[in-house]
Write a protein that holds these residues in place. Structure first.
Motif, PDB file in Angstrom:
ATOM      1  N   SER A  11       0.834  -1.199   0.000  1.00  0.00           N
ATOM      2  CA  SER A  11       0.000   0.000   0.000  1.00  0.00           C
ATOM      3  C   SER A  11       0.875   1.258   0.000  1.00  0.00           C
ATOM      4  CB  SER A  11      -0.911  -0.021   1.227  1.00  0.00           C
ATOM      5  OG  SER A  11      -1.795   1.071   1.211  1.00  0.00           O
ATOM      6  N   PRO A  12       1.595   1.495  -1.096  1.00  0.00           N
ATOM      7  CA  PRO A  12       2.506   2.640  -1.120  1.00  0.00           C
ATOM      8  C   PRO A  12       1.765   3.975  -1.194  1.00  0.00           C
ATOM      9  CG  PRO A  12       2.438   1.607  -3.271  1.00  0.00           C
ATOM     10  CD  PRO A  12       1.623   0.734  -2.344  1.00  0.00           C
ATOM     11  N   GLU A  13       2.362   4.980  -0.593  1.00  0.00           N
ATOM     12  CA  GLU A  13       1.868   6.353  -0.680  1.00  0.00           C
ATOM     13  C   GLU A  13       2.558   7.099  -1.818  1.00  0.00           C
ATOM     14  OE1 GLU A  13      -0.406   8.555   0.908  1.00  0.00           O
ATOM     15  OE2 GLU A  13      -1.213   6.584   1.348  1.00  0.00           O
ATOM     16  N   ALA A  14       3.716   6.615  -2.227  1.00  0.00           N
ATOM     17  CA  ALA A  14       4.519   7.289  -3.243  1.00  0.00           C
ATOM     18  C   ALA A  14       5.258   6.225  -4.051  1.00  0.00           C
ATOM     19  CB  ALA A  14       5.506   8.240  -2.573  1.00  0.00           C
ATOM     20  N   SER A  15       5.936   6.667  -5.075  1.00  0.00           N
ATOM     21  CA  SER A  15       6.719   5.759  -5.900  1.00  0.00           C
ATOM     22  C   SER A  15       7.919   5.235  -5.119  1.00  0.00           C
ATOM     23  CB  SER A  15       7.221   6.493  -7.151  1.00  0.00           C
ATOM     24  OG  SER A  15       8.155   5.688  -7.844  1.00  0.00           O
ATOM     25  N   ASN A  16       8.216   3.978  -5.288  1.00  0.00           N
ATOM     26  CA  ASN A  16       9.407   3.395  -4.683  1.00  0.00           C
ATOM     27  C   ASN A  16      10.640   3.579  -5.563  1.00  0.00           C
ATOM     28  OD1 ASN A  16       8.945   1.990  -2.036  1.00  0.00           O
ATOM     29  ND2 ASN A  16       7.214   1.191  -3.207  1.00  0.00           N
ATOM     30  N   ASP A  17      10.518   4.365  -6.640  1.00  0.00           N
ATOM     31  CA  ASP A  17      11.625   4.587  -7.558  1.00  0.00           C
ATOM     32  C   ASP A  17      12.610   5.643  -7.078  1.00  0.00           C
ATOM     33  OD1 ASP A  17      10.587   2.671  -9.269  1.00  0.00           O
ATOM     34  OD2 ASP A  17       9.456   4.142 -10.435  1.00  0.00           O
ATOM     35  N   THR A  18      12.230   6.418  -6.056  1.00  0.00           N
ATOM     36  CA  THR A  18      13.125   7.448  -5.534  1.00  0.00           C
ATOM     37  C   THR A  18      13.279   7.280  -4.024  1.00  0.00           C
ATOM     38  OG1 THR A  18      11.370   9.046  -5.041  1.00  0.00           O
ATOM     39  CG2 THR A  18      12.298   9.091  -7.283  1.00  0.00           C
ATOM     40  N   GLU A  19      14.364   7.805  -3.477  1.00  0.00           N
ATOM     41  CA  GLU A  19      14.560   7.739  -2.025  1.00  0.00           C
ATOM     42  C   GLU A  19      13.452   8.497  -1.302  1.00  0.00           C
ATOM     43  OE1 GLU A  19      15.396   6.848   1.661  1.00  0.00           O
ATOM     44  OE2 GLU A  19      16.291   5.838  -0.066  1.00  0.00           O
ATOM     45  N   GLU A  20      13.051   9.631  -1.846  1.00  0.00           N
ATOM     46  CA  GLU A  20      11.971  10.410  -1.229  1.00  0.00           C
ATOM     47  C   GLU A  20      10.674   9.595  -1.157  1.00  0.00           C
ATOM     48  OE1 GLU A  20       9.514  13.799  -3.118  1.00  0.00           O
ATOM     49  OE2 GLU A  20      11.161  14.791  -2.042  1.00  0.00           O
ATOM     50  N   GLY A  21      10.354   8.906  -2.241  1.00  0.00           N
ATOM     51  CA  GLY A  21       9.158   8.067  -2.263  1.00  0.00           C
ATOM     52  C   GLY A  21       9.264   6.909  -1.295  1.00  0.00           C
ATOM     53  N   ARG A  22      10.422   6.257  -1.280  1.00  0.00           N
ATOM     54  CA  ARG A  22      10.611   5.132  -0.352  1.00  0.00           C
ATOM     55  C   ARG A  22      10.484   5.600   1.094  1.00  0.00           C
ATOM     56  NH1 ARG A  22      14.261   4.033  -4.462  1.00  0.00           N
ATOM     57  NH2 ARG A  22      16.008   4.981  -3.347  1.00  0.00           N
ATOM     58  N   GLU A  23      10.988   6.787   1.380  1.00  0.00           N
ATOM     59  CA  GLU A  23      10.890   7.347   2.731  1.00  0.00           C
ATOM     60  C   GLU A  23       9.433   7.564   3.134  1.00  0.00           C
ATOM     61  OE1 GLU A  23      12.474  11.401   4.562  1.00  0.00           O
ATOM     62  OE2 GLU A  23      14.063  10.144   3.706  1.00  0.00           O
ATOM     63  N   ARG A  24       8.626   8.038   2.223  1.00  0.00           N
ATOM     64  CA  ARG A  24       7.189   8.233   2.499  1.00  0.00           C
ATOM     65  C   ARG A  24       6.467   6.912   2.702  1.00  0.00           C
ATOM     66  NH1 ARG A  24       4.070  11.632  -1.428  1.00  0.00           N
ATOM     67  NH2 ARG A  24       2.471  11.284   0.128  1.00  0.00           N
ATOM     68  N   ASN A  25       6.948   5.876   2.051  1.00  0.00           N
ATOM     69  CA  ASN A  25       6.299   4.571   2.159  1.00  0.00           C
ATOM     70  C   ASN A  25       6.637   3.850   3.461  1.00  0.00           C
ATOM     71  OD1 ASN A  25       4.971   4.882  -0.262  1.00  0.00           O
ATOM     72  ND2 ASN A  25       6.642   3.985  -1.438  1.00  0.00           N
ATOM     73  N   ARG A  26       7.730   4.217   4.099  1.00  0.00           N
ATOM     74  CA  ARG A  26       8.099   3.619   5.393  1.00  0.00           C
ATOM     75  C   ARG A  26       7.354   4.399   6.485  1.00  0.00           C
ATOM     76  NH1 ARG A  26      13.349   3.819   2.722  1.00  0.00           N
ATOM     77  NH2 ARG A  26      13.792   5.756   3.805  1.00  0.00           N
ATOM     78  N   ARG A  27       6.276   3.806   6.981  1.00  0.00           N
ATOM     79  CA  ARG A  27       5.435   4.520   7.923  1.00  0.00           C
ATOM     80  C   ARG A  27       4.611   3.530   8.744  1.00  0.00           C
ATOM     81  NH1 ARG A  27       3.020   3.898   3.176  1.00  0.00           N
ATOM     82  NH2 ARG A  27       0.772   3.605   3.052  1.00  0.00           N
ATOM     83  N   VAL A  28       3.939   4.094   9.736  1.00  0.00           N
ATOM     84  CA  VAL A  28       2.956   3.364  10.523  1.00  0.00           C
ATOM     85  C   VAL A  28       1.644   4.112  10.358  1.00  0.00           C
ATOM     86  CG1 VAL A  28       2.253   2.691  12.853  1.00  0.00           C
ATOM     87  CG2 VAL A  28       4.659   2.534  12.188  1.00  0.00           C
TER      88      VAL A  28
END
Length: 112
Positions: A89-106
């Protein structure tokens, strides 16, 4: 649903970092002010790494949040249910560090 970005873990770990305490204290405050509120605690990861590993990691992180709230703030574990969804359930693209950072959450989800 509420997305939380203030709960931090080391890479590939489920141990909560000390700088997460303010966010966890806010969750405890919310629960203490709303005694009938029950929450799903949902761990999310980015898409780096193996699917099964990320599913397990996200679940362990959700469990760590539940354990912290029950042990540090005396919240009943009956009010909190941990779930892990990995990178489903990603919030952003996993193609960039910024996107991956947004996807790591609770996330907190109100349960009926």
């Amino acid at each position: 649903r509420v997305m939380l970005y203030g709960i931090h873990f080391d890479t590939d770990q489920a141990t909560i970092k000390p700088d997460s305490e303010p966010a966890l204290a806010e969750i405890a405050k919310l629960l203490n002010n709303n005694p009938d509120l029950n929450l799903g605690v949902v761990g999310h990861t980015d898409a780096v790494g193996d699917f099964e590993h990320n599913m397990d990691l996200s679940k362990r992180r959700a469990e760590a949040v539940v354990e912290y709230l029950t042990s540090e703030f005396d919240i009943s574990d009956q009010r909190l249910s941990p779930y892990g969804v990995g990178f489903l359930s990603p919030e952003a693209s996993n193609d960039t560090e910024e996107g991956r950072e947004r996807n790591r959450r609770v996330e907190l989800i109100k349960l009926q």
